[in-house]
Scaffold this motif. Sequence first.
Motif, PDB file in Angstrom:
ATOM      1  N   LEU A  12       0.841  -1.195   0.000  1.00 32.27           N
ATOM      2  CA  LEU A  12       0.000   0.000   0.000  1.00 32.27           C
ATOM      3  C   LEU A  12       0.878   1.248   0.000  1.00 32.27           C
ATOM      4  N   PHE A  13       1.897   1.264   0.850  1.00 35.49           N
ATOM      5  CA  PHE A  13       2.824   2.394   0.911  1.00 35.49           C
ATOM      6  C   PHE A  13       3.471   2.626  -0.454  1.00 35.49           C
ATOM      7  N   CYS A  14       3.962   1.563  -1.076  1.00 37.92           N
ATOM      8  CA  CYS A  14       4.629   1.680  -2.381  1.00 37.92           C
ATOM      9  C   CYS A  14       3.678   2.203  -3.449  1.00 37.92           C
ATOM     10  N   ASN A  22      10.524   6.836  -1.345  1.00 44.51           N
ATOM     11  CA  ASN A  22      10.445   6.067  -0.092  1.00 44.51           C
ATOM     12  C   ASN A  22       9.927   6.914   1.065  1.00 44.51           C
ATOM     13  N   ASN A  23       9.248   7.998   0.730  1.00 43.39           N
ATOM     14  CA  ASN A  23       8.566   8.859   1.692  1.00 43.39           C
ATOM     15  C   ASN A  23       7.261   9.325   1.066  1.00 43.39           C
ATOM     16  N   LEU A  24       6.264   9.530   1.910  1.00 37.81           N
ATOM     17  CA  LEU A  24       4.989  10.060   1.426  1.00 37.81           C
ATOM     18  C   LEU A  24       4.914  11.533   1.776  1.00 37.81           C
ATOM     19  N   ASN A  25       4.621  12.355   0.775  1.00 35.68           N
ATOM     20  CA  ASN A  25       4.434  13.776   1.025  1.00 35.68           C
ATOM     21  C   ASN A  25       2.936  14.070   1.082  1.00 35.68           C
ATOM     22  N   ILE A  26       2.604  15.305   1.377  1.00 41.27           N
ATOM     23  CA  ILE A  26       1.201  15.693   1.547  1.00 41.27           C
ATOM     24  C   ILE A  26       0.374  15.394   0.302  1.00 41.27           C
ATOM     25  N   ASP A  42      -5.846  19.866   3.005  1.00 41.36           N
ATOM     26  CA  ASP A  42      -4.399  19.956   3.233  1.00 41.36           C
ATOM     27  C   ASP A  42      -4.106  20.003   4.728  1.00 41.36           C
ATOM     28  N   ALA A  43      -4.935  20.723   5.474  1.00 39.08           N
ATOM     29  CA  ALA A  43      -4.730  20.848   6.918  1.00 39.08           C
ATOM     30  C   ALA A  43      -4.863  19.500   7.620  1.00 39.08           C
ATOM     31  N   ASP A  44      -5.845  18.684   7.213  1.00 39.81           N
ATOM     32  CA  ASP A  44      -6.020  17.357   7.816  1.00 39.81           C
ATOM     33  C   ASP A  44      -4.805  16.482   7.557  1.00 39.81           C
ATOM     34  N   VAL A  45      -4.319  16.503   6.317  1.00 39.74           N
ATOM     35  CA  VAL A  45      -3.165  15.677   5.968  1.00 39.74           C
ATOM     36  C   VAL A  45      -1.917  16.209   6.668  1.00 39.74           C
ATOM     37  N   ALA A  46      -1.774  17.521   6.738  1.00 41.21           N
ATOM     38  CA  ALA A  46      -0.626  18.112   7.440  1.00 41.21           C
ATOM     39  C   ALA A  46      -0.646  17.710   8.916  1.00 41.21           C
ATOM     40  N   GLU A  58       8.990  16.234   7.623  1.00 39.73           N
ATOM     41  CA  GLU A  58       7.697  16.632   7.057  1.00 39.73           C
ATOM     42  C   GLU A  58       7.185  15.675   5.990  1.00 39.73           C
ATOM     43  N   MET A  59       7.616  14.419   6.082  1.00 40.00           N
ATOM     44  CA  MET A  59       7.132  13.348   5.216  1.00 40.00           C
ATOM     45  C   MET A  59       6.957  12.103   6.072  1.00 40.00           C
ATOM     46  N   ILE A  60       6.281  11.100   5.502  1.00 38.04           N
ATOM     47  CA  ILE A  60       6.061   9.847   6.210  1.00 38.04           C
ATOM     48  C   ILE A  60       6.878   8.750   5.528  1.00 38.04           C
ATOM     49  N   SER A  61       7.804   8.170   6.273  1.00 41.02           N
ATOM     50  CA  SER A  61       8.617   7.054   5.765  1.00 41.02           C
ATOM     51  C   SER A  61       7.822   5.756   5.892  1.00 41.02           C
TER      52      SER A  61
END
Length: 143
Positions: A12-14, A22-26, A42-46, A58-61
Motif C-alpha cells: 500500500l505504501f509503495c 520512499n517517503n509520502l508527502n502531503i 491539506d490541513a487534515d493531511v498536514a 515533514e514526510m512519512i517514511s
Amino acid sequence: MSENFKKNVKALFCKMDKDGSNNLNIEEIKEFLNMVHLPCSDADVADYIVKHDTSGDEMISLDEFMVAFCKKNTKDLSKDDLEGMFRKFDTDNSGYLEKEEVRHVLYRCKDFTEDKVDKDLEKVDTSGDGKVSLAEFMKMFGR
C-alpha cells in the motif's frame, strides 16, 4: 503483526509513493485518500504528518507509515466516521455497497483478485443478497 500484514502495508505504501522517494508527502497522501473516496483537506493531511512524522522531515517514511497504520485501530472510528465511509463508498447512493463499489475501493488499495473480493464479500454479506448494507458494514467493524 504477521508477515503477510506487513507485506500488504508495504505494498500500500509503495502504491502511494508515486515519486519513488520512499517517503509520502502531503500530495501523495491526499491523492490516495481522494482515490478511495476519502477526501481530506491539506490541513487534515498536514496534521496527520505532524502527528506521525517522528524524523521531522515533514514526510512519512515506510517505518512511520507502518507504525501509524498499526496504531490506527478501527475501534477509534466513531459510528459517524463509519457511516461517512460507507456513504463515500456507496457511489450510486443505493444504500448498499455492491460488488463493483467494493471492488473499486479494494483494487485501488492493494492487489485483490476477483476471487478474493468475492470471498471477502461473502463473509461480510450475512444476508446473502450480494451487497453490503450499512448494518453489515457496521457489524464488520464490531458495531
